[in-house]
Scaffold this motif. Sequence first.
Motif, PDB file in Angstrom:
ATOM      1  N   ILE A   1      -2.125   5.196   2.055  1.00 50.35           N
ATOM      2  CA  ILE A   1      -2.079   4.052   2.965  1.00 50.35           C
ATOM      3  C   ILE A   1      -0.672   3.958   3.532  1.00 50.35           C
ATOM      4  O   ILE A   1       0.294   3.844   2.786  1.00 50.35           O
ATOM      5  CB  ILE A   1      -2.451   2.759   2.216  1.00 50.35           C
TER       6      ILE A   1
ATOM      7  N   SER B   1      -5.317  -2.765   6.302  1.00 51.17           N
ATOM      8  CA  SER B   1      -4.600  -1.560   5.853  1.00 51.17           C
ATOM      9  C   SER B   1      -4.972  -0.395   6.761  1.00 51.17           C
ATOM     10  O   SER B   1      -6.117  -0.267   7.196  1.00 51.17           O
ATOM     11  CB  SER B   1      -4.958  -1.229   4.397  1.00 51.17           C
TER      12      SER B   1
ATOM     13  N   VAL C   1      -4.558  -0.663  -2.058  1.00 54.17           N
ATOM     14  CA  VAL C   1      -3.978  -1.907  -1.526  1.00 54.17           C
ATOM     15  C   VAL C   1      -3.839  -2.856  -2.697  1.00 54.17           C
ATOM     16  O   VAL C   1      -4.812  -3.120  -3.418  1.00 54.17           O
ATOM     17  CB  VAL C   1      -4.893  -2.546  -0.457  1.00 54.17           C
TER      18      VAL C   1
ATOM     19  N   VAL D   1       0.312  -1.895   5.659  1.00 54.95           N
ATOM     20  CA  VAL D   1      -0.504  -3.071   5.329  1.00 54.95           C
ATOM     21  C   VAL D   1       0.088  -4.287   6.033  1.00 54.95           C
ATOM     22  O   VAL D   1       1.300  -4.389   6.209  1.00 54.95           O
ATOM     23  CB  VAL D   1      -0.573  -3.352   3.809  1.00 54.95           C
TER      24      VAL D   1
ATOM     25  N   GLY E   1       0.845  -1.190   0.000  1.00 53.55           N
ATOM     26  CA  GLY E   1       0.000   0.000   0.000  1.00 53.55           C
ATOM     27  C   GLY E   1       0.872   1.229   0.000  1.00 53.55           C
ATOM     28  O   GLY E   1       2.031   1.177   0.419  1.00 53.55           O
TER      29      GLY E   1
END
Length: 368
Positions: A120, A138, A100, A123, A94
Amino acid sequence: MSFLQASSTTSTSATTGQELINDITVNNPPEDTVSDLSFSPQQDLLAVASWDKKVRIYEIDPSSGNNQGRALYEHAAPVFSTSWTFDGTKVVSGGADKQVKLFDIQSQQAQQIGAHDQPIKCVKYVECGSTNTPAVVSASWDKTLKYWDMRSPQPITTINLPERAYCMDTSQKLLVVGCAERHLAIIDLNNPQQIFKTTQSPLKYQTRTVACYPQGNGYAVGSIEGRCAIQYIDDAEQSKYGFSFKCHRKQPNATTSTTSAIRGSTSNESHAYAVNSIAFHPVFGTFSTAGSDGTFCYWDKDAKQRLKSFPGLDQTITATTFNRTGTIFAYALGYDWSQGYMGNRPDYPNQIKLHAVKEEEIKQKKKR
């Protein structure tokens, strides 16, 4: 000298720089700073996330340290985090493109399995509940944590975090998210739909990294001011065993790069550097810290003891990890922008190094 021979040579003084001279350099490294490193839980494959928008997977020979690129896939923006599925067949990642992604090692295909409203930051692959239901989790700057089942574009569950996510780790059924403003969100993966406990970091400054103990009963937190805190989930354990200590500090007049021991520094003045990465050894449960001062150290939290400090490398260490057997310690050197744009020299190296771990460096010492 081979990788294994290097690991069995006798220990020399940390100030000589000899101990890292045999560390293997990974071939064809990323073109920009490494943001995350993750070894496969099944074999010696190393996934590397970078600011150059790519995730690279390297195959490493554990006996010689010889390595080669095995796969590469791209995001549309810098990648901040990467992790493996427990069976070692897939890599998740991410980053700043808010996606993701899941990459299949066998088919060499990447697909988007999730999205956030903001970049993000972390993860992880987890198994939830008593049935060990697999999921990718995430955490984002949009202040949410989402679970994905890897087959549906809709999240299984979304949890609101107290602040933007900065770091995250998991072990057993423990998941810990370090957020902005020193918030820590603790989740019991037996009950993954809600936060088990929110607390404040005991450290006074911004959280940079978090790492869960292999037993899943606590976690270590590192901050930007060169401090590390040892924390336990159980309140009784915390009051008995919890503590924090200084690390990754330099005396301004010192000629060698040293870090202060757990029991504190002798001089009043020292320069503090961010603790960028903490990693626990999978066999002995001891741990490493690495920082913007360009050093890494091995510690024993139970004995409150520094086991080993290594010579400074004159470049920031941005990410670290142990392989599944704890015989290889991978660390990434790159620019972390702590000196502003002026510090980003054209010759600043982007490197990943492999250190052959000696048992006497990382194993708990016998009590005197």
